[in-house]
Design a protein around this motif. Structure first.
Motif, PDB file in Angstrom:
ATOM      1  N   GLU A  57     -30.248  41.722   3.083  1.00  0.00           N
ATOM      2  CA  GLU A  57     -30.195  40.343   3.440  1.00  0.00           C
ATOM      3  C   GLU A  57     -30.451  40.317   5.029  1.00  0.00           C
ATOM      4  O   GLU A  57     -30.181  41.189   6.155  1.00  0.00           O
ATOM      5  CB  GLU A  57     -28.737  39.647   3.773  1.00  0.00           C
TER       6      GLU A  57
ATOM      7  N   ASP B 229     -25.382  36.426 -14.172  1.00  0.00           N
ATOM      8  CA  ASP B 229     -24.187  35.954 -13.403  1.00  0.00           C
ATOM      9  C   ASP B 229     -24.084  34.627 -14.378  1.00  0.00           C
ATOM     10  O   ASP B 229     -22.839  34.160 -14.537  1.00  0.00           O
ATOM     11  CB  ASP B 229     -24.595  35.572 -11.870  1.00  0.00           C
TER      12      ASP B 229
ATOM     13  N   VAL C 275     -28.104  44.203  -0.672  1.00  0.00           N
ATOM     14  CA  VAL C 275     -27.717  43.308  -1.875  1.00  0.00           C
ATOM     15  C   VAL C 275     -28.221  43.729  -3.282  1.00  0.00           C
ATOM     16  O   VAL C 275     -27.924  43.332  -4.134  1.00  0.00           O
ATOM     17  CB  VAL C 275     -28.175  41.815  -1.478  1.00  0.00           C
TER      18      VAL C 275
ATOM     19  N   ARG D 136     -33.608  34.592  -1.090  1.00  0.00           N
ATOM     20  CA  ARG D 136     -32.489  34.956  -1.404  1.00  0.00           C
ATOM     21  C   ARG D 136     -31.901  34.350  -2.748  1.00  0.00           C
ATOM     22  O   ARG D 136     -31.936  33.196  -2.477  1.00  0.00           O
ATOM     23  CB  ARG D 136     -31.233  35.038  -0.262  1.00  0.00           C
TER      24      ARG D 136
ATOM     25  N   ASN E 218     -29.715  33.953   6.693  1.00  0.00           N
ATOM     26  CA  ASN E 218     -28.986  33.602   5.706  1.00  0.00           C
ATOM     27  C   ASN E 218     -29.730  33.108   4.345  1.00  0.00           C
ATOM     28  O   ASN E 218     -29.184  32.970   3.393  1.00  0.00           O
ATOM     29  CB  ASN E 218     -27.909  32.872   5.882  1.00  0.00           C
ATOM     30  N   ASN E 219     -31.148  32.920   4.298  1.00  0.00           N
ATOM     31  CA  ASN E 219     -31.801  32.131   3.112  1.00  0.00           C
ATOM     32  C   ASN E 219     -32.600  33.281   2.702  1.00  0.00           C
ATOM     33  O   ASN E 219     -33.286  33.201   1.668  1.00  0.00           O
ATOM     34  CB  ASN E 219     -32.440  30.974   3.710  1.00  0.00           C
TER      35      ASN E 219
ATOM     36  N   GLU F  92     -28.786  33.710  -4.899  1.00  0.00           N
ATOM     37  CA  GLU F  92     -27.577  33.624  -4.976  1.00  0.00           C
ATOM     38  C   GLU F  92     -26.693  34.199  -6.211  1.00  0.00           C
ATOM     39  O   GLU F  92     -25.839  34.815  -6.539  1.00  0.00           O
ATOM     40  CB  GLU F  92     -26.972  32.341  -4.296  1.00  0.00           C
ATOM     41  N   ARG F  93     -27.444  33.784  -7.447  1.00  0.00           N
ATOM     42  CA  ARG F  93     -26.867  33.898  -8.772  1.00  0.00           C
ATOM     43  C   ARG F  93     -27.972  34.181  -9.762  1.00  0.00           C
ATOM     44  O   ARG F  93     -29.109  33.669  -9.473  1.00  0.00           O
ATOM     45  CB  ARG F  93     -26.150  32.757  -9.213  1.00  0.00           C
ATOM     46  N   THR F  94     -27.861  35.238 -10.271  1.00  0.00           N
ATOM     47  CA  THR F  94     -28.818  35.930 -11.274  1.00  0.00           C
ATOM     48  C   THR F  94     -28.610  35.234 -12.665  1.00  0.00           C
ATOM     49  O   THR F  94     -27.544  34.488 -13.053  1.00  0.00           O
ATOM     50  CB  THR F  94     -28.744  37.269 -11.400  1.00  0.00           C
TER      51      THR F  94
END
Length: 163
Positions: free
Chosen positions: A39, A120, A29, A113, A52-53, A115-117
């Motif tokens: 991931e 983003d 990723v 993790r 997934n986290n 998901e959005r930076t």
């Protein structure tokens, strides 16, 4: 010259340690100068919490020998800093990963993790603003929309500045 202590996962009692071979890694990723981030898609352990986290950040296998020691030092420094930080705007380190085969006590860090930076979010704000500017909708809701958007942006800026 300054020396950097390495991160010793065996003395970090408050940090969980996982064998890298027990983690099933998915797609990459992200990449950094020395590391790659992958991931975690499954584990051989009975730990649903890691699926997934979380991601694992480890040295890139393609590093040349001269860069490898810099990468190890950089990753160790990051682990030492993150283990002592707890803030909603800073990624949390959840554990360290090690490999028995290489006789090393530390070879990567397990992180939340993202998901959005911020990048983003900024792109999303631009899309919203451009949509409103071109839309008939702006006639009635423009001021309300912009007020909400500015509040969101100020909240993010405040969170970053207080990290």
């Amino acid at each position: 010259t300054a020396t950097t202590e390495t991160f010793d996962a065996t003395t970090a009692e408050d940090i969980s340690s996982f064998n890298l071979s027990k983690l099933k890694l998915g797609k990459v990723v992200g990449y950094g100068s020395f590391c790659k981030v992958q991931e975690i898609v499954a584990t051989d352990l009975d730990l649903d919490c890691l699926r997934n986290n979380y991601v694992v950040k480890q040295l890139r296998s393609s590093l040349e020998y001269s860069d490898r020691s810099l990468g190890i030092s950089d990753l160790c420094n990051e682990a030492k800093c993150l283990r002592n930080l707890s803030h909603p705007n800073i990624i949390r380190m959840r554990g360290v990963a090690s490999e028995e085969e290489e006789n090393c006590s530390f070879c990567g860090i397990i992180l939340d993790r993202v998901e959005r930076t911020l990048e983003d979010e900024m792109e999303s704000w631009d899309v919203k603003i451009n949509f409103v500017k071109r839309s008939w909708w702006k006639c009635t809701n423009y001021k309300h929309f912009m007020k909400d958007l500015w509040a969101e942006r100020i909240n993010v800026a405040y969170g970053i500045s207080s990290a």
